[in-house]
Design a protein around this motif. Sequence first.
Motif, mmCIF file in Angstrom:
data_model
loop_
_atom_site.group_PDB
_atom_site.id
_atom_site.type_symbol
_atom_site.label_atom_id
_atom_site.label_comp_id
_atom_site.label_asym_id
_atom_site.label_seq_id
_atom_site.Cartn_x
_atom_site.Cartn_y
_atom_site.Cartn_z
ATOM 1 N N ALA A 1 6.989 -34.679 -56.922
ATOM 2 C CA ALA A 1 7.895 -33.685 -56.353
ATOM 3 C C ALA A 1 8.569 -32.882 -57.466
ATOM 4 O O ALA A 1 8.700 -31.652 -57.368
ATOM 5 N N LEU A 2 8.978 -33.535 -58.532
ATOM 6 C CA LEU A 2 9.608 -32.861 -59.667
ATOM 7 C C LEU A 2 8.644 -31.882 -60.327
ATOM 8 O O LEU A 2 9.013 -30.751 -60.640
ATOM 9 N N VAL A 3 7.411 -32.296 -60.499
ATOM 10 C CA VAL A 3 6.397 -31.414 -61.099
ATOM 11 C C VAL A 3 6.168 -30.197 -60.209
ATOM 12 O O VAL A 3 6.102 -29.056 -60.686
ATOM 13 N N LEU A 4 6.049 -30.421 -58.907
ATOM 14 C CA LEU A 4 5.820 -29.308 -57.983
ATOM 15 C C LEU A 4 7.002 -28.335 -57.958
ATOM 16 O O LEU A 4 6.821 -27.120 -57.946
ATOM 17 N N LEU A 5 8.205 -28.865 -57.954
ATOM 18 C CA LEU A 5 9.392 -28.005 -57.976
ATOM 19 C C LEU A 5 9.485 -27.217 -59.280
ATOM 20 O O LEU A 5 9.862 -26.039 -59.284
ATOM 21 N N THR A 6 9.129 -27.856 -60.377
ATOM 22 C CA THR A 6 9.135 -27.172 -61.678
ATOM 23 C C THR A 6 8.116 -26.036 -61.685
ATOM 24 O O THR A 6 8.407 -24.927 -62.150
ATOM 25 N N ARG A 7 6.922 -26.306 -61.173
ATOM 26 C CA ARG A 7 5.888 -25.271 -61.114
ATOM 27 C C ARG A 7 6.330 -24.104 -60.234
ATOM 28 O O ARG A 7 6.104 -22.941 -60.564
ATOM 29 N N LEU A 8 6.969 -24.417 -59.110
ATOM 30 C CA LEU A 8 7.470 -23.383 -58.218
ATOM 31 C C LEU A 8 8.523 -22.522 -58.917
ATOM 32 O O LEU A 8 8.494 -21.290 -58.832
ATOM 33 N N ALA A 9 9.437 -23.159 -59.617
ATOM 34 C CA ALA A 9 10.484 -22.432 -60.338
ATOM 35 C C ALA A 9 9.873 -21.545 -61.420
ATOM 36 O O ALA A 9 10.282 -20.386 -61.598
ATOM 37 N N ILE A 10 8.899 -22.068 -62.136
ATOM 38 C CA ILE A 10 8.238 -21.285 -63.191
ATOM 39 C C ILE A 10 7.514 -20.091 -62.581
ATOM 40 O O ILE A 10 7.581 -18.974 -63.097
ATOM 41 N N ARG A 11 6.817 -20.311 -61.474
ATOM 42 C CA ARG A 11 6.074 -19.233 -60.807
ATOM 43 C C ARG A 11 7.036 -18.133 -60.336
ATOM 44 O O ARG A 11 6.766 -16.947 -60.510
#
Length: 75
Positions: free
Chosen positions: A7-17
């Motif tokens: 979940a942390l990785v996915l949220l980080t990727r979303l924020a970066i995108r």
Amino acid sequence: LLLGLVALVLLTRLAIRRRTRRLALETARLESVVAERTRDLAAANERLATMAWVDGLTGVANRRRLDQFVAEHHV
């Protein structure tokens, strides 16, 4: 724990995108502003060149314009 990391990785990727998209939009806007200002500056330079070649009182071409004409036409 593993689910939390995913979940942390996915949220980080979303924020970066999102940030990347926002930065791309801002870059495009700034490039547009720069292009517009460049056009304005070119037009102002053209007006200044014309003003430099013409006597303000008589409206007749001046010596600077004559020198340029002679240089361009090898007279």
